[in-house]
Design a protein around this motif. Sequence first.
Motif, PDB file in Angstrom:
ATOM      1  N   LYS A   1       0.815  -1.218   0.000  1.00  0.00           N
ATOM      2  CA  LYS A   1       0.000   0.000   0.000  1.00  0.00           C
ATOM      3  C   LYS A   1       0.853   1.276   0.000  1.00  0.00           C
ATOM      4  N   ALA A   2       2.167   1.110   0.052  1.00  0.00           N
ATOM      5  CA  ALA A   2       3.059   2.263   0.169  1.00  0.00           C
ATOM      6  C   ALA A   2       3.182   3.012  -1.148  1.00  0.00           C
ATOM      7  N   THR A   3       3.267   4.331  -1.045  1.00  0.00           N
ATOM      8  CA  THR A   3       3.476   5.164  -2.221  1.00  0.00           C
ATOM      9  C   THR A   3       4.813   5.870  -2.109  1.00  0.00           C
ATOM     10  N   TYR A   4       5.507   5.957  -3.215  1.00  0.00           N
ATOM     11  CA  TYR A   4       6.841   6.540  -3.281  1.00  0.00           C
ATOM     12  C   TYR A   4       6.744   7.906  -3.948  1.00  0.00           C
ATOM     13  N   THR A   5       7.217   8.932  -3.249  1.00  0.00           N
ATOM     14  CA  THR A   5       7.215  10.287  -3.801  1.00  0.00           C
ATOM     15  C   THR A   5       8.652  10.769  -3.860  1.00  0.00           C
ATOM     16  N   LYS A   6       9.091  11.149  -5.057  1.00  0.00           N
ATOM     17  CA  LYS A   6      10.475  11.586  -5.228  1.00  0.00           C
ATOM     18  C   LYS A   6      10.498  13.084  -5.475  1.00  0.00           C
ATOM     19  N   GLY A   7      11.342  13.780  -4.726  1.00  0.00           N
ATOM     20  CA  GLY A   7      11.499  15.218  -4.915  1.00  0.00           C
ATOM     21  C   GLY A   7      12.571  15.511  -5.952  1.00  0.00           C
ATOM     22  N   GLN A   8      12.646  16.743  -6.392  1.00  0.00           N
ATOM     23  CA  GLN A   8      13.619  17.127  -7.415  1.00  0.00           C
ATOM     24  C   GLN A   8      15.039  17.204  -6.866  1.00  0.00           C
ATOM     25  N   ASP A   9      15.172  17.371  -5.566  1.00  0.00           N
ATOM     26  CA  ASP A   9      16.494  17.518  -4.958  1.00  0.00           C
ATOM     27  C   ASP A   9      17.081  16.187  -4.479  1.00  0.00           C
ATOM     28  N   GLY A  10      16.498  15.066  -4.874  1.00  0.00           N
ATOM     29  CA  GLY A  10      17.007  13.756  -4.471  1.00  0.00           C
ATOM     30  C   GLY A  10      16.349  13.211  -3.222  1.00  0.00           C
ATOM     31  N   ALA A  11      15.490  13.994  -2.610  1.00  0.00           N
ATOM     32  CA  ALA A  11      14.776  13.537  -1.420  1.00  0.00           C
ATOM     33  C   ALA A  11      13.601  12.670  -1.856  1.00  0.00           C
ATOM     34  N   PHE A  12      13.239  11.732  -0.997  1.00  0.00           N
ATOM     35  CA  PHE A  12      12.063  10.914  -1.287  1.00  0.00           C
ATOM     36  C   PHE A  12      11.266  10.704  -0.006  1.00  0.00           C
ATOM     37  N   THR A  13       9.983  10.405  -0.204  1.00  0.00           N
ATOM     38  CA  THR A  13       9.085  10.109   0.908  1.00  0.00           C
ATOM     39  C   THR A  13       8.279   8.879   0.537  1.00  0.00           C
ATOM     40  N   ILE A  14       8.212   7.940   1.471  1.00  0.00           N
ATOM     41  CA  ILE A  14       7.383   6.762   1.279  1.00  0.00           C
ATOM     42  C   ILE A  14       6.293   6.824   2.340  1.00  0.00           C
TER      43      ILE A  14
END
Length: 151
Positions: A87-100
Amino acid sequence: MNIEVIKEFVMQNWLVIVVALIILFFVLNVVKTVLKWAIAIIIIAALLIYSGISIDQIKQTVTDVQSSTMDTLKKEATSMMLKEASKATYTKGQDGAFTITSPNVDIKGRTNSDKVDVTLRGISLGEWKVDNETIRTFVKQAQENGTAPAS
């Protein structure tokens, strides 16, 4: 702290404890200011000091409880990662950061970093190393689930 020591102290000093509790009850019911809490703390501290319980023992007990709580929360977070990986979603930022993000666990990190910040139900569990197999599996599964648009 040994329970036998506490029992022995109570049996030997029951009168002092009863007098302290009566004074404490009186102070809490009669005095209506911040002063009552200061007096109450002084009475409780005096009883603790009189009983032979040291501040170091109290600090050690608090540390033990805190450590045990964090260990339990980390185990729960690991368990939730395994259950909620699909159920996890992966969000990638433009600066190399990510959030799951999953229903109960959030992970924030940077692409080439070996550490991530883990949050369980809004409670930060601090930085974890990515060498944990569960975290790697969680990240990989979230990436496979699809990337959410960056906000």
